[in-house]
Design a protein around this motif. Structure first.
Motif, short mmCIF file in Angstrom:
data_model
loop_
_atom_site.label_atom_id
_atom_site.label_comp_id
_atom_site.label_asym_id
_atom_site.label_seq_id
_atom_site.Cartn_x
_atom_site.Cartn_y
_atom_site.Cartn_z
N ILE A 1 0.75 -1.31 0.16
CA ILE A 1 -0.06 0.09 0.02
C ILE A 1 0.84 1.31 0.01
N LEU A 2 0.69 2.06 -1.09
CA LEU A 2 1.68 3.41 -1.30
C LEU A 2 0.87 4.46 -0.78
N VAL A 3 1.36 5.36 0.22
CA VAL A 3 0.59 6.48 0.65
C VAL A 3 1.54 7.74 0.49
N PRO A 4 1.15 8.38 -0.69
CA PRO A 4 1.65 9.74 -1.07
C PRO A 4 1.36 10.85 0.01
N TYR A 5 2.33 11.33 0.88
CA TYR A 5 2.04 12.15 2.10
C TYR A 5 2.48 13.47 1.78
N ASP A 6 1.89 14.48 2.07
CA ASP A 6 2.53 15.80 2.02
C ASP A 6 2.06 16.61 3.16
N PHE A 7 1.80 15.95 4.31
CA PHE A 7 1.35 16.69 5.64
C PHE A 7 0.34 17.43 5.59
N SER A 8 -0.59 17.36 4.47
CA SER A 8 -1.74 18.16 4.64
C SER A 8 -2.89 17.30 5.46
N GLN A 9 -3.95 17.86 5.90
CA GLN A 9 -4.80 17.11 6.72
C GLN A 9 -5.52 16.00 5.79
N GLU A 10 -5.74 16.20 4.58
CA GLU A 10 -6.36 15.02 3.69
C GLU A 10 -5.53 13.96 3.46
N ALA A 11 -4.16 14.24 3.54
CA ALA A 11 -3.12 13.22 3.52
C ALA A 11 -3.14 12.39 4.66
N GLU A 12 -3.22 13.01 5.71
CA GLU A 12 -3.31 12.28 7.42
C GLU A 12 -4.63 11.37 7.19
N TYR A 13 -5.84 11.94 6.61
CA TYR A 13 -6.98 10.99 6.56
C TYR A 13 -6.70 9.71 5.71
N ALA A 14 -5.74 10.02 4.64
CA ALA A 14 -5.52 8.87 3.81
C ALA A 14 -4.59 7.76 4.44
N PHE A 15 -3.74 8.11 5.24
CA PHE A 15 -2.61 7.42 5.89
C PHE A 15 -3.30 6.79 6.88
N LEU B 1 13.54 22.96 5.65
CA LEU B 1 12.31 21.93 5.47
C LEU B 1 13.18 20.48 5.29
N VAL B 2 14.01 20.24 4.79
CA VAL B 2 14.56 18.87 4.48
C VAL B 2 14.78 18.21 5.95
N GLU B 3 15.61 19.08 6.71
CA GLU B 3 15.73 18.62 8.22
C GLU B 3 14.28 18.33 8.96
N LYS B 4 13.55 19.30 8.96
CA LYS B 4 12.21 18.95 9.32
C LYS B 4 11.45 17.73 8.92
N ARG B 5 11.51 17.67 7.53
CA ARG B 5 10.85 16.29 7.06
C ARG B 5 11.68 15.11 7.53
N LYS B 6 13.00 15.13 7.41
CA LYS B 6 13.73 13.95 7.98
C LYS B 6 13.33 13.65 9.47
N LYS B 7 13.14 14.33 10.33
CA LYS B 7 12.62 14.25 11.72
C LYS B 7 11.31 13.97 11.76
N GLN B 8 10.56 14.40 10.88
CA GLN B 8 8.98 13.98 10.82
C GLN B 8 8.88 12.27 10.44
N MET B 9 9.77 12.05 9.20
CA MET B 9 9.87 10.75 8.80
C MET B 9 10.34 9.84 9.77
N ALA B 10 11.17 10.18 10.65
CA ALA B 10 12.02 9.20 11.45
C ALA B 10 10.81 9.05 12.65
N GLU B 11 10.06 10.11 12.91
CA GLU B 11 9.07 10.01 13.97
C GLU B 11 7.87 8.96 13.37
N PHE B 12 7.64 8.92 12.21
CA PHE B 12 6.62 8.15 11.71
C PHE B 12 7.14 6.61 11.89
#
Length: 283
Positions: A4-18, A67-78
């Motif tokens: 299952i592939l979930v494209p994720y852009d940190f929007s609310q809609e993406a969170e619903y999909a996730f 932004l890159v550092e922030k996203r790296k941290k967020q993805m690691a948290e996931f």
């Protein structure tokens, strides 16, 4: 269903999909991949939901580093949060164009389904750029489930499959049957009659019955529904029976032919409030 592939852009809609995808992964014990594209700054950029944003030359480099550092941290948290949730989970982050990145990842990951958020688009915005969701729906080689609001797989009890029932590709129906089995919902088959594309009810019903028999579908209902347009009819019928999801095949046309004929499936994805399951017809 394996990936299952979930494209994720940190929007609310993406969170619903996730959230929806996580529940699906728990049911199937399949692999879930959260995929994020960082779009490189240009004078005019669009995020994965098709929204515009502006970067100045002076601030773009600092912005991107942060932004890159922030996203790296967020993805690691996931990854830490979903390391032991009963299904295989991973994240991936790339740079580039969102649609191109998602398209490549569908192939590379051998995705069985894409579950992604959508805000929809209409009018001039749709004519000029569409949304990345719309482009994925048009081109993806696997089913795409678009989600606009919070919903759980257990909430999906009625699914409308809309078609003209003329030579529906076997692969599309087999994939739909797989999704229906996982979701455990009842299937309602509908053919939309319009003034410009009219077919008598007896002929239409016979086509739907033959279709259900050929594909061994246990349909809860088979209907012919009259409306001013196919798009409106699908949405109206889904409203009338209080359906929880709409399913369709899309023709996958691009370029000038797409501009001339459009796509009913893409129009429904843009306009529907319900989740919409689509798969590109290879015919």
């Amino acid at each position: 269903m394996k990936t299952i592939l979930v494209p994720y852009d940190f929007s609310q809609e993406a969170e619903y999909a996730f959230e929806f995808a996580c529940e699906m992964a728990k049911r199937t014990k399949n692999h879930l991949k959260l995929f994020h594209v960082i779009e490189l700054p240009t004078p005019q950029s669009f995020n994965s939901m098709g929204e515009a944003g502006t970067f100045s030359n002076e601030s773009s480099q600092i912005f991107m580093i942060e932004l890159v550092e922030k996203r790296k941290k967020q993805m690691a948290e996931f990854e830490a949060k979903f390391a032991d949730k009963g299904f295989s989970f991973e994240t991936k982050m790339v740079f580039g164009n969102p649609f191109a990145g998602i398209s490549k990842e569908i192939v590379d990951a051998k995705a069985d389904i894409v579950i992604m958020g959508s805000k929809g688009s209409s009018g001039l915005e749709e004519v000029l750029i569409g949304s990345n969701t719309e482009k994925v729906v048009r081109n993806a080689s696997c089913p795409v489930l678009t989600i606009k609001s919070k919903i759980s797989p257990k909430d999906i009890r009625k699914v409308v499959f809309a078609s003209d029932f003329n030579e529906v590709p076997t692969d599309v129906i087999n994939r739909l049957k797989t999704s229906m089995t996982i979701i455990n919902a009842e299937l309602h088959l509908v053919k939309i009659n319009t003034p410009s594309i009219f077919e008598n009810t007896r002929t239409s019903i016979q086509k739907i019955k033959s279709f259900a028999e050929d594909f061994e579908l246990d349909a809860a209902s088979m209907e012919v529904y009259n409306s001013s347009s196919e798009e409106d009819g699908i949405l109206e019928y889904a409203d009338d029976i209080n359906a929880d999801m709409i399913a369709m095949a899309t023709h996958g046309r691009t370029g000038f032919l797409h501009l001339l004929s459009g796509s009913i499936a893409e129009d429904v994805v843009n306009a529907a409030k319900r989740p919409v399951w689509t798969m590109k017809s290879k015919k």
